[in-house]
Scaffold this active site. Structure first.
Site, short mmCIF file in Angstrom:
data_model
loop_
_atom_site.label_atom_id
_atom_site.label_comp_id
_atom_site.label_asym_id
_atom_site.label_seq_id
_atom_site.Cartn_x
_atom_site.Cartn_y
_atom_site.Cartn_z
CG HIS A 189 67.11 136.37 -18.21
ND1 HIS A 189 67.89 136.92 -19.19
CD2 HIS A 189 67.15 135.03 -18.42
CE1 HIS A 189 68.37 135.96 -19.96
NE2 HIS A 189 67.93 134.80 -19.52
CG HIS A 231 59.83 132.19 -19.38
ND1 HIS A 231 60.28 131.01 -19.92
CD2 HIS A 231 60.93 132.97 -19.21
CE1 HIS A 231 61.60 131.05 -20.03
NE2 HIS A 231 62.02 132.23 -19.62
CB SER A 244 63.05 131.95 -16.75
OG SER A 244 64.12 132.49 -16.02
CD GLU A 283 62.60 136.58 -15.30
OE1 GLU A 283 61.95 135.54 -15.48
OE2 GLU A 283 63.84 136.60 -15.21
CG ASN A 312 62.39 128.03 -22.71
OD1 ASN A 312 62.05 127.49 -21.67
ND2 ASN A 312 63.58 128.56 -22.88
CE LYS A 331 62.62 132.26 -22.88
NZ LYS A 331 63.78 132.60 -23.61
CG ASP A 368 62.00 139.56 -19.46
OD1 ASP A 368 61.26 138.89 -20.21
OD2 ASP A 368 63.22 139.37 -19.37
#
Ligand SMILES: Cc1ncc(COP(=O)(O)O)c(C=O)c1O
Length: 386
Positions: free
Chosen positions: A135, A206, A179, A175, A49, A235, A203
Site C-alpha cells: 500500500h 483486507h 488490496s 500485506e 471495503n 474495512k 498489514d
C-alpha cells in the site's frame, strides 16, 4: 504573477488531467447497506471495503450512539495527555486476547499507523524490504525513511531471499491480502525466510475479520505469527482507525517514539466503544463470513468467462481492462445501469493494468452478482464491440 510553487501545482494538475488520471471526489446523499444514492439516483455498491456489511448495521450504529451518550464526542487530547480512556484500553485488551499479542497501540488510521512504524523503528543504514505491491502508506514511508528500502517482486520468495541481510537491522513488510489484486501473500514462506534474520510486519487491512478462524486474519489462516501486525478498522470492522499489535517492548517503544501516536488526537472513546462492539460481531457472527464465501463462489461462476477475470481467494475481485479510456467507458456504462464499481488506474496499479475492482460484501445477494455480470457483459459488448 504566480509563485514557483503555484506554477508547480497548476502544472501537476494539468498533467493529471491530460493523462486522463484526474480523480474526483463524489458526495453521496445516502449510503445504506449495499446501496448508494447520488443526485437522487440509487446505485448498487460494489466498490466498498465494508466486507462484512457492518458499516450501516443498526446494532453497530446503536453501539456508537451508546458510546456517545456515555463519553461525549471527542477524546479532546492526544493519548499521552488526556485522550486515552478506559474504552480505548478495553479495546486494546480485546484485540490482544483475540489475536494473541501482548500489546495493541491504537491509531486514527491505518495510513498513520504504517507511517508511524516505519519512521519510528528504522534508522539510517537499516534495511527495509517491501513487496512491490504494498500500500501507498508503506511505500511512501519507506521512500521518506532514512533506511535503505528495497522492493521485492510481488510474492517472489527467491527475490526476497536474495535481498535479506542478516547483518543489518532488517524489517520485511507485506500485506496479508493485496488490496488491488485480492491475492494472499505467502506468509509461511516469508516467516521462514525472516526467522531470526529480520522482523516481519503484516498489514492485514483486507484480511482481518474475513480470513482465518473467527476472522482472526491472514496470519492465523496461515498458522504464522508476525512480530508486527497491522489491523485497520475501516474495512471489515465497518468504522475507521487502526491498531498495531506487537510485543510489550515494541509497544512501549512505539508509545514513546511513534509521533503519529504521541502527537495526534486519540480516536473518540465512543468510537473505541463501537469498535469493541464490532469486534464482538466479527467474533460471533460467523454467518457473515459464510455468506461472503458463498458469494465469492457465485462471482466465480458468473465472471470466470470474462476477459480480464482474475481468480482470487478473497472478496476483492479485479477485472483487468488494460487501458484507462476503456476502463472509464466501461465504468460509466455500469453506472448508467445502476452499478457503482471501483475504476482503478495507474499510479495506484501498474501501467497497462487499469481495472475494475469489484468488492463483495455480506450485504450483497446472489441475484445482485448475476445482475452485475449481465450489466458488465452488455457494457463490454457495447463499448468494445466484442
Ligand atoms: C493495505 C492497506 N493498508 C493501509 C490502508 C490505510 O488504512 P486507513 O484507510 O485506515 O488509513 C489501506 C487503506 O485503504 C490499505 O488498503
Amino acid at each position: 504573477m504566480m509563485t514557483l510553487l503555484e506554477k508547480r501545482i497548476t502544472a501537476a494538475l494539468s498533467q493529471r488531467e491530460e493523462n486522463g488520471l484526474a480523480r474526483k471526489m463524489i458526495p453521496f446523499e445516502r449510503k445504506q447497506g449495499d446501496m448508494l444514492v447520488h443526485h437522487g439516483q440509487s446505485y448498487l455498491n460494489f466498490s466498498s471495503n465494508d466486507y462484512l456489511g457492518l458499516a450501516t448495521d443498526p446494532s453497530l450504529v446503536s453501539a456508537w450512539q451508546d458510546g456517545l451518550s456515555r463519553y461525549g464526542c471527542g477524546s479532546a487530547a492526544s493519548p499521552l495527555v488526556t485522550g486515552f480512556h478506559q474504552a480505548h484500553r478495553s479495546l486494546e485488551a480485546q484485540l490482544c486476547e483475540w489475536l494473541g499479542y501482548e500489546r495493541a497501540i491504537l491509531f486514527s488510521s491505518g495510513f498513520s499507523a504504517n507511517q508511524a512504524v516505519i519512521f519510528s523503528l528504522l534508522k539510517k543504514d537499516d534495511l527495509l524490504l517491501q513487496d512491490r505491491l504494498n500500500h501507498a502508506s508503506l511505500m511512501e514511508a519507506g521512500a521518506l525513511s532514512p533506511a535503505r528500502m528495497k522492493r521485492f517482486r510481488h510474492n517472489d520468495m527467491t527475490h526476497l531471499e536474495q535481498l535479506i541481510s542478516p547483518d543489518e537491522a532488517c524489517l520485511v513488510v507485506t500485506e496479508g491480502v493485496f488490496s488491488m489484486d485480492g491475492d494472499h501473500a505467502p506468509l509461511k514462506d516469508i516467516r521462514r525466510l525472516t526467522a531470526e534474520r529480520a522482523l516481519m510486519m503484516v498489514d492485514d487491512a483486507h484480511g482481518i475479520g474475513i480470513a482465518g478462524p473467527d476472522g482472526t486474519g491472514s496470519c492465523a489462516a496461515s498458522g504464522v505469527k508476525a512480530e508486527l501486525l497491522l489491523v485497520t478498522f475501516g474495512k471489515a470492522f465497518g468504522l475507521s482507525g487502526a491498531a498495531l499489535l506487537c510485543d510489550q517492548a515494541t509497544g512501549d517503544y512505539l508509545m514513546q517514539f511513534a509521533r503519529h501516536h504521541v502527537y495526534s488526537t486519540a480516536i473518540p472513546p465512543s468510537q473505541a466503544h463501537a469498535l469493541s462492539h464490532a469486534l464482538q460481531m466479527i467474533q460471533t457472527q460467523h454467518w457473515r463470513r459464510e455468506k461472503l464465501q458463498h458469494l465469492q463462489q457465485c462471482y466465480d461462476d458468473a465472471f470466470s468467462s470474462f476477459a480480464g477475470y482474475v481468480s482470487t481467494p478473497t472478496p476483492v475481485k479485479p477485472l483487468i481492462i488494460g487501458d484507462i479510456e476503456s476502463l472509464q467507458t466501461t465504468s460509466e456504462m455500469l453506472k448508467s445501469k445502476g452499478f457503482w464499481v471501483g475504476a482503478i488506474r495507474p499510479p495506484t496499479v501498474p501501467e497497462g493494468t487499469a481495472r475494475l475492482r469489484m468488492t463483495l460484501t455480506a450485504n450483497h445477494t446472489e441475484m445482485q452478482i448475476h445482475q452485475l455480470a449481465s450489466a458488465l457483459k452488455e457494457s463490454i459488448e457495447v463499448c468494445f464491440d466484442r
